[in-house]
Motif scaffolding. Structure first.
Motif, mmCIF file in Angstrom:
data_model
loop_
_atom_site.group_PDB
_atom_site.id
_atom_site.type_symbol
_atom_site.label_atom_id
_atom_site.label_comp_id
_atom_site.label_asym_id
_atom_site.label_seq_id
_atom_site.Cartn_x
_atom_site.Cartn_y
_atom_site.Cartn_z
ATOM 1 N N MET A 24 1.169 6.677 -6.768
ATOM 2 C CA MET A 24 0.028 7.561 -7.035
ATOM 3 C C MET A 24 0.376 9.021 -6.796
ATOM 4 S SD MET A 24 -3.187 5.386 -5.594
ATOM 5 C CE MET A 24 -4.416 6.562 -6.132
ATOM 6 N N ARG A 64 0.823 -1.210 0.000
ATOM 7 C CA ARG A 64 0.000 0.000 0.000
ATOM 8 C C ARG A 64 0.861 1.265 0.000
ATOM 9 N NH1 ARG A 64 -5.067 0.203 1.015
ATOM 10 N NH2 ARG A 64 -5.142 1.694 2.697
ATOM 11 N N LYS A 65 1.957 1.220 0.717
ATOM 12 C CA LYS A 65 2.852 2.396 0.718
ATOM 13 C C LYS A 65 3.426 2.603 -0.679
ATOM 14 C CE LYS A 65 4.740 1.960 5.366
ATOM 15 N NZ LYS A 65 5.983 1.957 6.163
ATOM 16 N N PRO A 116 6.419 9.976 0.629
ATOM 17 C CA PRO A 116 6.611 9.602 -0.786
ATOM 18 C C PRO A 116 7.920 10.200 -1.322
ATOM 19 C CG PRO A 116 4.427 10.530 -0.423
ATOM 20 C CD PRO A 116 5.213 10.778 0.817
ATOM 21 N N ALA A 117 8.463 9.560 -2.343
ATOM 22 C CA ALA A 117 9.691 10.068 -2.953
ATOM 23 C C ALA A 117 9.462 11.491 -3.472
ATOM 24 C CB ALA A 117 10.101 9.158 -4.113
ATOM 25 N N ILE A 121 -4.500 6.727 1.647
ATOM 26 C CA ILE A 121 -3.646 5.563 1.948
ATOM 27 C C ILE A 121 -2.494 6.006 2.840
ATOM 28 C CG2 ILE A 121 -2.090 3.803 1.064
ATOM 29 C CD1 ILE A 121 -3.470 3.754 -1.500
ATOM 30 N N SER A 166 -7.371 9.549 -3.007
ATOM 31 C CA SER A 166 -7.199 8.160 -2.561
ATOM 32 C C SER A 166 -5.759 7.892 -2.128
ATOM 33 C CB SER A 166 -7.623 7.179 -3.650
ATOM 34 O OG SER A 166 -7.105 7.577 -4.895
ATOM 35 N N ALA A 167 -4.801 8.535 -2.786
ATOM 36 C CA ALA A 167 -3.395 8.368 -2.391
ATOM 37 C C ALA A 167 -3.159 9.015 -1.032
ATOM 38 C CB ALA A 167 -2.469 8.992 -3.431
ATOM 39 N N ILE A 188 2.011 1.725 -3.464
ATOM 40 C CA ILE A 188 0.927 2.250 -4.303
ATOM 41 C C ILE A 188 0.780 3.751 -4.073
ATOM 42 C CG2 ILE A 188 -1.586 2.226 -4.638
ATOM 43 C CD1 ILE A 188 -0.322 -0.168 -5.957
ATOM 44 N N ALA A 189 0.787 4.153 -2.793
ATOM 45 C CA ALA A 189 0.664 5.589 -2.484
ATOM 46 C C ALA A 189 1.828 6.363 -3.104
ATOM 47 C CB ALA A 189 0.621 5.805 -0.973
ATOM 48 N N ASN A 190 3.018 5.790 -3.000
ATOM 49 C CA ASN A 190 4.223 6.424 -3.559
ATOM 50 C C ASN A 190 4.055 6.663 -5.060
ATOM 51 O OD1 ASN A 190 6.780 7.470 -3.315
ATOM 52 N ND2 ASN A 190 7.817 5.491 -3.117
ATOM 53 N N ASN A 208 7.230 6.690 5.552
ATOM 54 C CA ASN A 208 6.027 6.775 4.728
ATOM 55 C C ASN A 208 6.055 7.918 3.724
ATOM 56 O OD1 ASN A 208 3.635 4.838 5.677
ATOM 57 N ND2 ASN A 208 4.855 5.394 7.466
ATOM 58 N N ALA A 259 -6.136 2.600 -5.638
ATOM 59 C CA ALA A 259 -5.977 2.677 -4.177
ATOM 60 C C ALA A 259 -6.826 1.634 -3.460
ATOM 61 C CB ALA A 259 -6.349 4.074 -3.686
ATOM 62 N N CYS A 318 -1.717 4.574 6.548
ATOM 63 C CA CYS A 318 -0.473 3.852 6.879
ATOM 64 C C CYS A 318 0.230 4.510 8.058
ATOM 65 C CB CYS A 318 0.473 3.817 5.669
ATOM 66 S SG CYS A 318 -0.088 2.712 4.369
ATOM 67 N N ARG A 374 -4.161 13.239 -5.647
ATOM 68 C CA ARG A 374 -5.244 12.258 -5.642
ATOM 69 C C ARG A 374 -5.660 11.947 -4.214
ATOM 70 N NH1 ARG A 374 -5.121 7.614 -9.865
ATOM 71 N NH2 ARG A 374 -7.325 7.988 -9.628
#
Lengths: 283, 341
Positions: free
Chosen positions: A165, A158-159, B277-278, B304, B300-301, A161-163, B275, A177, B308, B298
């Motif tokens: 997205m 999931r992380k 993101p890059a 998530i 939904s992102a 996927i978030a990355n 957690n 998602a 997390c 987004r």
């Protein structure tokens, strides 16, 4: 005539008229289905399934019609009228479709409904696992930072996927998602990791019909192009081990990157002729 | 004797100046002395290598015109070390640029495996040269005369410098021209030093060129360094004032997520770092609030990510809440960032 929404609760009533590969999408957040019945206890005489797009983005909502069946023209016309009402509820601004060339009555009905249908080359190209395994790209070693998604914990997945997205990647999946890890083939789908984080995926879904479809292929690291090539090599090798040679794999050329890649891997390979059209909604 | 050879004397003075510059930089910069972050460690190591190079280079030049039989061994050793050092310096510089931009250790190992092999081969060649003269030979006055393998090694050094340019260009292309990092404060003095060295081989200017380049680079980067918390690697709240000045018609980021943790400590910092993101930015607003700025919008992102972080925080026994804002079209950076104050 009575129209009913097709949902996961009543799906079994429509399995006979729906395509096997379409039924598995009923129940997903962004898929909608509509069926027409002559009477309350009559079976469905027409059905339409569509996928809503861009719900989660700052763009106009769109609807892609993914399945259409109508016994006759009148049913087809009414079905599209009912669907139009649903599009308005979901604030769809544009709808479009790509159906097999021989879809019954489709051309005249969709033309009448304002879609401007035409026959053209489809965006999907279908190859076999055997053809993929014969490519040069399939030869060579796979680095150890590419691994099957079956090795990931759910949270890592999931992380990742978030990355992806957050970098604007979604592939073919509007509901990326929400789809569980189990939606994808765990041995053939793979990911790239760096510094303990997943920063690329090649996700492949096995449809009810047994065909494989590449639904997400992305990498966001500094060497993303090489990462994608490594993942391709991994997945081709894994698919060759797991599936018979004749297993079909669908590559959907939905953006320039995939178009260029498929032109490079399969020069000259064309998609089948389809009936395609689009319409602005809210007229 | 040295007064009779002004170029050699000049080299000794320049190397001395290089050593002094580097020592001053290290003494006056607490950040470099402590080098808690990886970028700091890499930069510190380049400074140390530059000092070592200047010492052995000065030693090598000081032996010119001395008695050949007595000083040849010392000259060879000094010269060998002063040939290894620039290669390591420019390689380290390339690694520093890459890490500063991409913050990925794994990426360094994957990208530059070839470089380790090249450096090893060059070192082996230089050691073999001690006994065979394959790369260069010493004359009666302990000056050297280079052969082809030596120039191949020089090309490898320039390759590292060139690659650092490509890393920056690649980063700027991917990040749509963000003017993040200017290599020129470092590269110009180094290239000037190298060019002068090539025109007058008796004049050793690589050391002073590198030292000046490092000081200029540090001055150029200082404002950014001061904005980063050495312990967490997160940006300090002062960054927001800088970001507010980004022009009104450009968008600095898509989403801002504030995580509030009442009993914030290293645990929540590690969770947030894991957690993040890059290519996103984490800013510590105050003792309990952390702001993540990321390009994507987004919903939904975002959800998530929040899920997390919340799950991991709760597993660690921490209480955490969150809220987020997405930058609207046409909204200025200042208007967007004010929402997080």
């Amino acid at each position: 005539m009575e129209s009913r929404n097709i949902t996961s609760d009543n799906l079994e009533d429509y399995e006979k008229i729906l395509d096997a590969d379409v039924t598995e999408n009923i129940g997903r957040d962004n898929f909608r289905g509509l069926a027409l019945h002559k009477g309350k206890d009559d079976p469905a005489c027409a059905a339409l399934i569509w996928e809503l797009k861009n719900l989660d983005e700052d763009k106009d909502n769109e609807a892609e019609l993914v399945y259409y069946f109508a016994g006759d023209k009148k049913n087809g016309e009414q079905l599209l009228e009912e669907a139009e009402a649903e599009f308005q509820e979901d604030e769809v601004k544009r709808s479009f479709f790509e159906f097999p060339e021989d879809t019954e009555n489709a051309e005249s009905i969709f033309k009448q409904a304002g879609f401007h249908p035409e026959k053209r080359e489809g965006r999907d190209i279908t190859v076999t696992v055997g053809e993929l395994a014969a490519l040069d790209i399939a030869k060579g070693n796979v680095p150890d930072f590419v691994s099957p998604i079956g090795n990931l914990m759910v949270r890592q997945f999931r992380k990742g996927i978030a990355n992806c997205m957050f970098h604007g990647k979604k592939g073919l999946l509007e509901d990326l998602a929400s789809l569980p890890m189990s939606w994808y083939d765990p041995e053939v789908s793979c990911c790239v990791e760096a510094d303990g984080k997943v920063n690329g995926f090649l996700l492949i879904h096995k449809m009810n019909s047994g065909k494989l479809i590449v639904e997400l292929m992305c990498a966001i690291g500094p060497d993303y192009r090489m990462d994608i090539l490594h993942m391709l090599r991994f997945s081709i090798k894994a698919a060759a081990e797991k599936y018979p040679e004749e297993t079909q794999v669908i590559l959907r050329r939905h953006n320039d990157a995939v178009k260029n890649l498929s032109a490079r891997l399969f020069p000259g390979k064309q998609g089948e002729t389809v009936l395609a059209g689009e319409r602005e909604e809210g007229r | 004797m040295l007064l009779e050879h002004p170029l050699t004397l000049t080299t000794l003075i320049l190397d001395g100046a290089a050593i002094l510059l580097m020592l001053c930089l290290l003494l006056f910069s607490g950040h470099l002395r402590r080098h808690k972050r990886m970028e700091g460690k890499l930069f510190f190591f380049i400074c140390v290598l530059t000092i070592l190079f200047a010492v052995v280079n000065a030693g090598s030049h000081a032996m010119h015109f001395r008695d050949y039989d007595t000083w040849i061994v010392a000259a060879k050793i000094c010269r060998t070390l002063s040939d290894i050092a620039p290669m390591l310096i420019l390689f380290q510089w390339m690694v520093f640029v890459d890490y500063t931009l991409y913050k990925s250790r794994d990426n360094l190992l994957r990208r530059y495996k070839f470089a380790f092999v090249l450096i090893l081969l060059c070192i082996v060649m230089l050691i073999v040269n001690l006994f065979t003269g394959i790369a260069y030979e010493f004359d009666e006055e302990l000056f050297t005369h280079a052969h082809v393998p030596f120039y191949v090694m020089l090309i490898i050094e320039y390759l590292f410098l060139l690659l650092s340019f490509f890393v920056i260009i690649q980063y700027r292309v991917r990040n749509k021209g963000q003017n993040f990092f200017m290599i020129f404060p470092f590269a110009i003095p180094v290239l000037a030093g190298v060019a002068l060295n090539d025109i007058h081989p008796e004049l050793g200017t690589f050391g002073i060129g590198t030292a000046v380049g490092l000081v200029m680079m540090y001055i150029f980067m200082y404002r950014g360094i001061a904005l980063v918390d050495e312990d967490t690697g997160f940006y300090k709240a002062d960054l927001l004032e800088l970001l507010k000045k980004v022009p009104a018609n450009s968008e600095i980021g898509g989403t801002g997520i504030v995580f509030t943790c009442e009993n914030a400590d290293e645990k929540i910092q590690k969770i947030l770092a894991d957690n993040k993101p890059a290519d996103s930015i984490m800013v510590q607003l105050n003792e309990k609030d952390y702001l993540l700025l990321a390009a994507g919008q987004r919903e939904s992102a975002i959800k998530i990510l929040i899920e997390c972080v919340t799950e991991e925080a709760e597993e660690a026994g921490l209480k955490i809440s969150s809220r987020y804002e997405r930058q609207k079209k046409g909204e200025s950076s200042e208007e967007f960032l004010k929402k997080f104050e």
